[in-house]
Scaffold this active site. Structure first.
Site, mmCIF file in Angstrom:
data_model
loop_
_atom_site.group_PDB
_atom_site.id
_atom_site.type_symbol
_atom_site.label_atom_id
_atom_site.label_comp_id
_atom_site.label_asym_id
_atom_site.label_seq_id
_atom_site.Cartn_x
_atom_site.Cartn_y
_atom_site.Cartn_z
ATOM 1 N N TYR A 142 -11.006 25.984 40.641
ATOM 2 C CA TYR A 142 -10.976 25.535 42.784
ATOM 3 C C TYR A 142 -10.356 26.112 43.443
ATOM 4 O O TYR A 142 -11.266 26.514 44.486
ATOM 5 C CB TYR A 142 -11.108 23.903 42.632
ATOM 6 C CG TYR A 142 -12.987 23.815 41.944
ATOM 7 C CD1 TYR A 142 -13.092 23.645 40.401
ATOM 8 C CD2 TYR A 142 -13.809 22.842 42.918
ATOM 9 C CE1 TYR A 142 -14.383 23.160 40.209
ATOM 10 C CE2 TYR A 142 -14.782 22.232 42.323
ATOM 11 C CZ TYR A 142 -15.382 22.630 40.547
ATOM 12 O OH TYR A 142 -16.148 22.464 40.535
ATOM 13 N N LYS A 189 -9.677 23.599 26.499
ATOM 14 C CA LYS A 189 -9.623 24.313 25.933
ATOM 15 C C LYS A 189 -8.737 25.053 25.375
ATOM 16 O O LYS A 189 -8.448 26.468 25.552
ATOM 17 C CB LYS A 189 -10.701 25.194 26.376
ATOM 18 C CG LYS A 189 -11.643 26.888 26.144
ATOM 19 C CD LYS A 189 -13.118 26.290 25.182
ATOM 20 C CE LYS A 189 -13.333 27.184 24.304
ATOM 21 N NZ LYS A 189 -14.591 26.619 23.283
ATOM 22 N N ASP A 221 -16.104 22.118 24.626
ATOM 23 C CA ASP A 221 -17.630 22.662 24.188
ATOM 24 C C ASP A 221 -18.101 21.477 23.349
ATOM 25 O O ASP A 221 -19.179 20.547 23.379
ATOM 26 C CB ASP A 221 -16.897 24.203 23.984
ATOM 27 C CG ASP A 221 -16.975 23.957 22.502
ATOM 28 O OD1 ASP A 221 -16.008 23.239 22.274
ATOM 29 O OD2 ASP A 221 -16.601 25.230 22.092
ATOM 30 N N ASP A 245 -15.976 17.926 36.085
ATOM 31 C CA ASP A 245 -17.135 19.057 37.030
ATOM 32 C C ASP A 245 -18.287 18.619 36.098
ATOM 33 O O ASP A 245 -18.906 18.096 36.935
ATOM 34 C CB ASP A 245 -16.577 19.719 38.037
ATOM 35 C CG ASP A 245 -19.077 20.378 38.845
ATOM 36 O OD1 ASP A 245 -18.539 19.453 39.737
ATOM 37 O OD2 ASP A 245 -18.873 21.018 39.157
ATOM 38 N N ASP A 249 -21.190 15.117 35.725
ATOM 39 C CA ASP A 249 -22.441 15.458 35.365
ATOM 40 C C ASP A 249 -23.299 15.142 34.132
ATOM 41 O O ASP A 249 -24.111 14.302 34.264
ATOM 42 C CB ASP A 249 -22.854 16.427 36.122
ATOM 43 C CG ASP A 249 -23.684 17.047 37.363
ATOM 44 O OD1 ASP A 249 -22.564 15.785 38.611
ATOM 45 O OD2 ASP A 249 -24.067 17.819 38.177
HETATM 46 C C1 IPM Z 1 -19.205 17.627 42.515
HETATM 47 C C2 IPM Z 1 -19.596 18.434 43.728
HETATM 48 C C3 IPM Z 1 -18.734 19.851 44.265
HETATM 49 C C4 IPM Z 1 -17.502 20.067 43.346
HETATM 50 C C5 IPM Z 1 -19.605 21.005 44.824
HETATM 51 C C6 IPM Z 1 -20.281 20.080 45.735
HETATM 52 C C7 IPM Z 1 -18.097 21.694 45.307
HETATM 53 O O1 IPM Z 1 -20.297 19.114 41.929
HETATM 54 O O2 IPM Z 1 -18.855 16.719 43.664
HETATM 55 O O3 IPM Z 1 -18.713 17.545 41.361
HETATM 56 O O4 IPM Z 1 -17.262 20.917 42.105
HETATM 57 O O5 IPM Z 1 -16.234 19.542 42.763
HETATM 58 MG MG MG Z 2 -19.965 18.195 40.415
#
Ligand code: IPM
Ligand code: MG
Length: 358
Positions: A142, A189, A221, A245, A249
């Protein structure tokens, strides 16, 4: 105590949910004798529209002078075609980097009241689901060097980690595990990436300090697969910025209630940055449909980690549980709830405030 909170409602449903978070903080303050001074400030698309800059200097200033920052969400289709450094997301990265909040704690918790919303078979989650993802937040790909060749046909981003950046995350991983079920899994990884091999080397050099913690390593993975095959095997996961990240999710969806999940971003000192893990959901913005509970639970994390107000944090969490126990639901977690129990953003905020007042 008087706490100074910078609020960044941001875009989409951000203003809807931050409003409810602030009301709940005020209610818990009233109950325990604290006051909150909120200073609203701009970031993301809202800041681009007002100033042309996703993260105005004044915003950073307000945030750095606060005791904590509460952020709703940033981003939306309106700003999707802007170049990278001018997009709303640049505000989030800028805030994280400038506030030096390198550790992102993302608990993925299945609320027992919402077990029916979990998309996995009941036997896979019969013991519940309670994972803490510790995501590195201010390094890696990032923040690494990126670029394009002059002719524009080639592009690159760099994953780069120093020992110090790794060890401070792994330390939080071990320490969090000590307070929980004493299992830490470092996800990487390492079969391919040199940076991942450094993560393992650093972790190996630290594990002697935490003999009570059962340490494991897993390729990302495989971890993505194991999270849906047998999520109960995980207690704490420590991982890099991008892997964290993605896995957070996935973990949130596995709990079935992305509208419920909170997060805290912390550094060594200074204010923490608190945001629900869901996005800006522009399609339901301003319609009184968003679930404010993730933000309210994020406020509980703020009380616990930055404001050192544990009783207050527990009170907020208990109020949310009481509202869920009573059957109240927003649309995203409605499941088979009867229509008269389905409420909007404001009413859900009211219910939590009422539960706190009791
Ligand atoms: C998160 C989001 C952010 C990230 C985006 C919106 C930049 O997906 O906080 O997980 O990738 O960190
Ligand atoms: Mg995210």
């Amino acid at each position: 105590m008087d706490f100074k909170i910078a609020t960044i409602p941001g875009d989409g449903i951000g203003p809807d949910i931050v409003r409810e978070g602030c009301r709940v903080l005020e209610a818990v303050g009233k109950k325990f004798g604290h006051s909150f001074t909120f200073t609203e400030t701009l970031a993301g698309g809202a800041a681009i529209d007002a100033t042309g800059n996703p993260l105005p200097a004044e915003t950073l200033d307000v945030c750095k002078k606060s005791d904590s920052v509460l952020l709703g969400a940033v981003g939306g289709p309106k700003w999707d075609n802007l170049p990278g450094s001018k997009r709303p997301e640049a505000a989030l990265l800028g805030l994280r980097g400038e506030m030096k909040v390198y550790a992102n704690l993302r608990p993925a918790l299945m609320f027992k009241q919402l077990a029916s919303a979990c998309p996995l078979k009941a036997e896979i989650v019969e013991d519940g689901l309670d994972i803490l993802i510790v995501r590195e937040l201010t390094g890696g790909i990032y923040f690494g060097e990126r670029g394009r060749s002059e002719d524009g046909t080639t592009a690159w981003d760099t994953e780069k980690y120093s020992r110090d950046e790794i060890s401070r995350i792994v330390k939080i991983g071990f320490e969090s595990a000590m307070k929980r079920k004493k299992r830490l899994c470092v996800v990487d990884k390492a079969n391919i990436l040199e940076s991942s091999r450094l993560w393992r080397e650093v972790t190996e050099s630290m594990k002697g300090n935490y003999p009570a913690v059962e340490l494991s390593y897993m390729y990302v993975d495989n971890a993505a697969m194991q999270l849906v095959r047998n999520p109960g095997q995980f207690d704490v996961i420590a991982t890099s910025n991008m892997f964290g990240d993605i896995l957070s999710d996935e973990a949130s969806q596995v709990t079935g209630s992305i509208g419920m999940l909170a997060s805290a971003s912390l550094g060594d000192s200074g204010p923490g940055l608190y945001e629900p893990i869901h996005g800006s959901a522009p399609d339901i913005a301003g319609k009184d449909l968003a679930n404010p509970l993730a933000t309210i639970l994020t406020c509980a994390m703020m009380l616990r980690y930055s404001l050192k107000a544990e009783r207050e944090a527990v009170a907020v969490e208990a109020a949310v549980a009481a509202v869920l126990d009573a059957g109240w639901r927003t649309g995203d977690i409605a499941g088979d709830a009867s229509r008269d129990k389905i409420v909007g953003t404001k009413k859900m905020g009211d219910l939590v405030v009422q539960a706190l007042e009791q």
